[in-house]
Design an enzyme around this catalytic site. Sequence first.
Site, PDB file in Angstrom:
ATOM      1  CB  THR A   1      -5.621  12.424   6.298  1.00 24.90           C
ATOM      2  OG1 THR A   1      -4.284  12.785   6.046  1.00 24.90           O
ATOM      3  CG2 THR A   1      -6.412  13.203   5.411  1.00 24.90           C
TER       4      THR A   1
ATOM      5  CB  THR B   1      -3.210   6.435   4.691  1.00 23.74           C
ATOM      6  OG1 THR B   1      -2.364   7.539   4.703  1.00 23.74           O
ATOM      7  CG2 THR B   1      -4.577   6.636   4.831  1.00 23.74           C
ATOM      8  CG  ASP B   2       2.088   8.582   5.842  1.00 24.22           C
ATOM      9  OD1 ASP B   2       1.295   8.491   4.777  1.00 24.22           O
ATOM     10  OD2 ASP B   2       2.716   9.375   5.999  1.00 24.22           O
TER      11      ASP B   2
ATOM     12  CE  LYS C   1      -0.283   6.559   1.783  1.00 17.28           C
ATOM     13  NZ  LYS C   1      -0.051   7.510   2.534  1.00 17.28           N
TER      14      LYS C   1
END
Length: 426
Positions: A83, A159-160, A238
């Site tokens: 992202t 970020t995943d 996360k």
Amino acid sequence: MAKPGDRVKVVTKEGEIEGILMPNEETDSVVVKLDNGYNIGIDKKKVKKIDAVKKYSAKTEKKGKLSVNKKLPTISILHTGGTIASKVNYETGGVIAKFDPAELIGLFPELKEIANFDSRLIEQMFSEDMRFEHYKKIAGAVEKEVKKGVDGIIITHGTDTLAYSSAALAFVLERLNIPVILVGAQRSSDRGSSDAAMNLICASEFIAKTDFAGVGICMHEKPDDKNSVILPACKTRKMHTSRRDAFKAINDTPIAMINYDTRKIRFLRDYGKRSDSKLVIKEGFEDKIGLIKCHPNMFREQFDFFKGYKGLVIEGTGLGHAPVDPPQRLNINILESIKSLVKSGTIVVMTSQCLFGSTHPHVYTAAINLSKAGVVYCKDMLSETAFIKLSWLLGNYKDKEEIKRLIATDLRGEINPRIEPEQYLE
Ligand code: ASP
């Protein structure tokens, strides 16, 4: 009617604002990117009209010029996608992984006051698609930058699976003598609500102003825009699908905090410092590694599936339990399956799905039986880190006994010998 991407003139009671209209369905503001690169939000109620000055064309996008100020340190940005390196495709409205490096720097002009930036495109992918080969590619790119003598590296990343990558890099990059900071964003860089600028700016300040060496993660501390934190490479997870403060240290403390307004940096614990040590790359990863989560009503076939695998992480319940105790016959079968995996040479290790606290092989019968069967307990290591570490150990070491010893030994801060009470949810 003006569309996102168009150059617009927004007319309000107070005056006129000209810039690029940004997509923003999330708030009651019209967001405009000004010519100095900053986004401004204007309350929709105050807007009298929006005139399109120039229609959007993919060719008119600005690129940042990479000029050099010799007094400033040099930071390399290695883009992998996600992202943070995405933008809204003005034609379709969808988010696409599409920034080229100079463009990203062009979006945040403030970066140029902190350091000289150089950047390389490694991948343009979402991080859920990453494979071990990508870790090798990123590590190779880091090695090149280290050899060039840069002062630090920022890896922009989805970020995943960012925390898997940070753990992988921490293991691969042995004796790293500069900071390598992974930075992600929960909202794409060209949105009014993006967290990208603050995380990138704070990571750059941290690299430019401190003597930290090693791998870390820089993300928001809280949902607000006050501080970003530097989180430990092997003990971060996360924890939220969408919040800007999704990343949390587990059984650990953030390394440092950067105040976005004052740019003051505060270390929160001991850390590795820069030295003249020589980087060693240990980039082997074993592909045949499994990760299984324990739950009620399991069957032995679920464990039998991993026959032939070189390593298996069992994410157990509680202190590190799998359903292996009588009176249930089905459970005895599961213990048999695990025993036969160990016998056939699979290294089987145990973590806990509790996340916080440590596993323990001597409290309950299930764990005693599992450790007797040869399952190695990983103390307070995160399952994701154990998965990466086991693959890395199998990829770089030959002796199985040594691998079993090393998986339960702290190598890169992945095991915390003294978990403090405050290292838990607030
Ligand atoms: N799915 C995306 C990724 O991990 C989300 C993000 O970039 O934050 O690449």
